[in-house]
Design a protein around this motif. Sequence first.
Motif, mmCIF file in Angstrom:
data_model
loop_
_atom_site.group_PDB
_atom_site.id
_atom_site.type_symbol
_atom_site.label_atom_id
_atom_site.label_comp_id
_atom_site.label_asym_id
_atom_site.label_seq_id
_atom_site.Cartn_x
_atom_site.Cartn_y
_atom_site.Cartn_z
ATOM 1 N N ILE A 2 17.354 17.833 -97.781
ATOM 2 C CA ILE A 2 17.046 16.754 -96.742
ATOM 3 C C ILE A 2 18.133 16.661 -95.592
ATOM 4 C CG2 ILE A 2 16.850 14.325 -96.873
ATOM 5 C CD1 ILE A 2 16.505 14.792 -99.956
ATOM 6 N N TYR A 7 19.854 10.459 -94.743
ATOM 7 C CA TYR A 7 20.830 9.746 -95.300
ATOM 8 C C TYR A 7 21.450 8.618 -94.638
ATOM 9 C CZ TYR A 7 20.314 12.642 -99.552
ATOM 10 O OH TYR A 7 19.864 13.204 -100.758
ATOM 11 N N LEU A 44 27.113 5.286 -99.591
ATOM 12 C CA LEU A 44 25.946 6.072 -99.493
ATOM 13 C C LEU A 44 26.322 7.410 -98.231
ATOM 14 C CD1 LEU A 44 23.225 7.041 -100.540
ATOM 15 C CD2 LEU A 44 22.397 5.726 -98.806
ATOM 16 N N VAL A 47 29.191 9.580 -99.380
ATOM 17 C CA VAL A 47 28.911 10.615 -100.057
ATOM 18 C C VAL A 47 27.986 11.633 -99.510
ATOM 19 C CG1 VAL A 47 27.767 11.251 -102.188
ATOM 20 C CG2 VAL A 47 29.212 9.174 -102.212
ATOM 21 N N HIS A 51 28.858 15.476 -99.193
ATOM 22 C CA HIS A 51 28.079 16.466 -99.505
ATOM 23 C C HIS A 51 27.814 17.481 -98.409
ATOM 24 C CE1 HIS A 51 24.899 18.355 -101.786
ATOM 25 N NE2 HIS A 51 24.140 18.066 -100.924
ATOM 26 N N GLN A 54 30.635 19.685 -97.479
ATOM 27 C CA GLN A 54 31.231 20.318 -98.978
ATOM 28 C C GLN A 54 32.665 20.005 -99.251
ATOM 29 O OE1 GLN A 54 30.604 24.528 -98.047
ATOM 30 N NE2 GLN A 54 28.068 24.408 -97.989
ATOM 31 N N SER A 55 32.952 18.779 -99.237
ATOM 32 C CA SER A 55 34.351 18.344 -99.129
ATOM 33 C C SER A 55 34.196 17.380 -100.428
ATOM 34 C CB SER A 55 34.672 17.418 -98.007
ATOM 35 O OG SER A 55 35.386 16.529 -98.413
ATOM 36 N N MET A 56 35.386 17.177 -101.105
ATOM 37 C CA MET A 56 35.487 16.051 -101.988
ATOM 38 C C MET A 56 35.916 14.901 -101.864
ATOM 39 S SD MET A 56 34.466 17.338 -104.956
ATOM 40 C CE MET A 56 34.136 16.203 -106.444
ATOM 41 N N ARG A 59 33.993 11.751 -101.745
ATOM 42 C CA ARG A 59 33.528 11.407 -103.282
ATOM 43 C C ARG A 59 34.472 10.733 -103.782
ATOM 44 N NH1 ARG A 59 30.830 16.614 -102.900
ATOM 45 N NH2 ARG A 59 28.707 16.376 -103.089
ATOM 46 N N ILE A 66 34.371 1.753 -104.763
ATOM 47 C CA ILE A 66 34.025 0.783 -105.589
ATOM 48 C C ILE A 66 34.741 -0.034 -106.461
ATOM 49 C CG2 ILE A 66 32.524 0.881 -107.875
ATOM 50 C CD1 ILE A 66 31.327 3.229 -106.767
ATOM 51 N N GLU B 2 12.480 17.553 -103.727
ATOM 52 C CA GLU B 2 13.453 16.789 -103.381
ATOM 53 C C GLU B 2 13.141 15.673 -102.329
ATOM 54 O OE1 GLU B 2 17.078 19.137 -103.121
ATOM 55 O OE2 GLU B 2 18.254 17.322 -102.444
ATOM 56 N N LEU B 43 20.124 8.205 -105.554
ATOM 57 C CA LEU B 43 20.676 8.956 -104.349
ATOM 58 C C LEU B 43 21.908 9.581 -104.492
ATOM 59 C CD1 LEU B 43 19.534 6.376 -101.578
ATOM 60 C CD2 LEU B 43 18.359 8.727 -102.051
ATOM 61 N N PHE B 44 22.673 9.349 -105.214
ATOM 62 C CA PHE B 44 24.062 9.729 -105.547
ATOM 63 C C PHE B 44 23.727 11.364 -106.210
ATOM 64 C CE2 PHE B 44 26.943 6.020 -105.112
ATOM 65 C CZ PHE B 44 26.913 6.251 -103.891
ATOM 66 N N LEU B 46 21.201 12.865 -106.000
ATOM 67 C CA LEU B 46 20.388 14.040 -105.085
ATOM 68 C C LEU B 46 21.739 14.522 -104.258
ATOM 69 C CD1 LEU B 46 16.969 12.453 -103.537
ATOM 70 C CD2 LEU B 46 17.522 13.880 -105.295
ATOM 71 N N LEU B 47 22.713 13.574 -104.172
ATOM 72 C CA LEU B 47 23.510 14.370 -103.428
ATOM 73 C C LEU B 47 24.730 14.909 -104.246
ATOM 74 C CD1 LEU B 47 24.261 11.373 -100.895
ATOM 75 C CD2 LEU B 47 23.692 13.517 -100.177
ATOM 76 N N ARG B 48 24.168 15.239 -105.380
ATOM 77 C CA ARG B 48 25.245 16.160 -106.497
ATOM 78 C C ARG B 48 26.248 15.448 -106.606
ATOM 79 N NH1 ARG B 48 20.885 17.889 -104.994
ATOM 80 N NH2 ARG B 48 20.216 20.035 -104.665
ATOM 81 N N SER B 49 26.366 14.094 -107.006
ATOM 82 C CA SER B 49 27.478 13.433 -107.514
ATOM 83 C C SER B 49 26.923 12.788 -108.560
ATOM 84 C CB SER B 49 28.117 12.526 -106.197
ATOM 85 O OG SER B 49 28.034 13.128 -105.258
ATOM 86 N N PHE B 51 28.929 12.014 -111.191
ATOM 87 C CA PHE B 51 29.951 10.955 -111.878
ATOM 88 C C PHE B 51 29.769 9.851 -111.079
ATOM 89 C CE2 PHE B 51 34.226 9.420 -111.464
ATOM 90 C CZ PHE B 51 34.517 9.213 -112.565
ATOM 91 N N LEU B 52 29.769 9.738 -109.694
ATOM 92 C CA LEU B 52 29.608 8.568 -109.022
ATOM 93 C C LEU B 52 28.465 7.678 -109.224
ATOM 94 C CD1 LEU B 52 30.697 9.746 -105.501
ATOM 95 C CD2 LEU B 52 31.934 8.276 -107.006
ATOM 96 N N TYR B 120 34.088 23.061 -101.463
ATOM 97 C CA TYR B 120 33.244 22.587 -102.728
ATOM 98 C C TYR B 120 31.773 22.645 -102.379
ATOM 99 C CZ TYR B 120 37.596 20.570 -104.169
ATOM 100 O OH TYR B 120 38.962 20.431 -104.288
ATOM 101 N N THR B 121 31.373 24.213 -102.623
ATOM 102 C CA THR B 121 29.878 24.337 -102.425
ATOM 103 C C THR B 121 29.299 23.922 -103.502
ATOM 104 O OG1 THR B 121 30.235 26.475 -103.170
ATOM 105 C CG2 THR B 121 30.213 26.198 -100.701
ATOM 106 N N GLU B 122 27.683 24.037 -103.465
ATOM 107 C CA GLU B 122 26.988 23.670 -104.503
ATOM 108 C C GLU B 122 27.244 24.315 -106.017
ATOM 109 O OE1 GLU B 122 22.366 22.861 -104.530
ATOM 110 O OE2 GLU B 122 23.179 21.990 -102.970
ATOM 111 N N LEU B 125 30.367 22.692 -107.317
ATOM 112 C CA LEU B 125 30.294 21.416 -107.838
ATOM 113 C C LEU B 125 29.407 21.177 -109.336
ATOM 114 C CD1 LEU B 125 29.343 19.440 -104.714
ATOM 115 C CD2 LEU B 125 31.302 19.187 -106.017
ATOM 116 N N ASN B 128 31.416 18.847 -111.411
ATOM 117 C CA ASN B 128 31.726 17.732 -110.555
ATOM 118 C C ASN B 128 32.935 16.735 -111.179
ATOM 119 O OD1 ASN B 128 31.157 14.990 -109.605
ATOM 120 N ND2 ASN B 128 30.337 16.101 -108.012
#
Lengths: 100, 167
Positions: A2, A7, A44, A47, A51, A54-56, A59, A66, B2, B43-44, B46-49, B51-52, B120-122, B125, B128
């Motif tokens: 997507i 998003y 949203l 994140v 994504h 490709q960073s952390m 997140r 939160i 997806e 949705l989080f 779907l965004l590969r998180s 934990f969040l 941090y590629t897929e 992660l 995660n």
Amino acid sequence: MIPLSHYLLLSLALFSIGVAGVLLRRSIIIVLMSLELIFNSINLSLVAFAHFLQSMTGRVFVVFTITVAAAEVAVGLAILVAVYRRRKTVYVEELNEMKH
Amino acid sequence: MEKLFFLIFAVIAIVSAIGVVSLRNPVHSAISLMVCFLQVAALFILLRSPFLAAVQVFIYVGAVVVLFLFAVMVLDLGKERFGGYLHHQRPIALVVVIGFVFVMGFTILHGSLDAPLGNYTEEALVKNTEIMGKLLFTKYVFPFEVVSFLLLIALIGAIVLAMKEKR
């Protein structure tokens, strides 16, 4: 896959619905709920950016957002309870003591 | 596949968000808010998180919405739902919101993102939660401490504000 813009557009939609709620509703508790909606849309988009870059960092930042949102809700609802106890109203336009 | 799930979550999120601001009974608004938070948690994922997503469900659905419902019950706001529930500033507010949507939508649709990609590629992660825990206690340990102190202040502040005044 997507694209990022989907998003971001969803985040924009949630954000503007939240802003509309803050500006339009009279009951202060709905205003606080709309603030939570705004917080969520920002989470949203953070994140989504994290994504796609490709960073952390985004997140990790969401965890802090939160936490701050939870603190804000606790204090906001405590203020609401205190105001209601004193003034017996929950309508924002009746709480204008500091306006003039 | 997806894309289909994204569409489902997005549509339910927007519909329930509209429900939050348009329903008259605060209890219905809070339930609608809970549905919206659950969709954002999905949705989080779907965004590969993941934990969040778990944090979102615990804190927002578990704590924030329950706190809202608690406030609605304590203050007995339900009886006031029959009065007018919108401001008289409706036209100005609608103009502001629609203008904002147009400006931001234009920016999103015509903008381009060219920032350097992180590492941090897929595949990286998969762990995660472990990565996030390590980052929280190494690189971001100072904001972590600040936020924990903020939570302590909020706790004390909420208790002080909601306390009954003593004569």
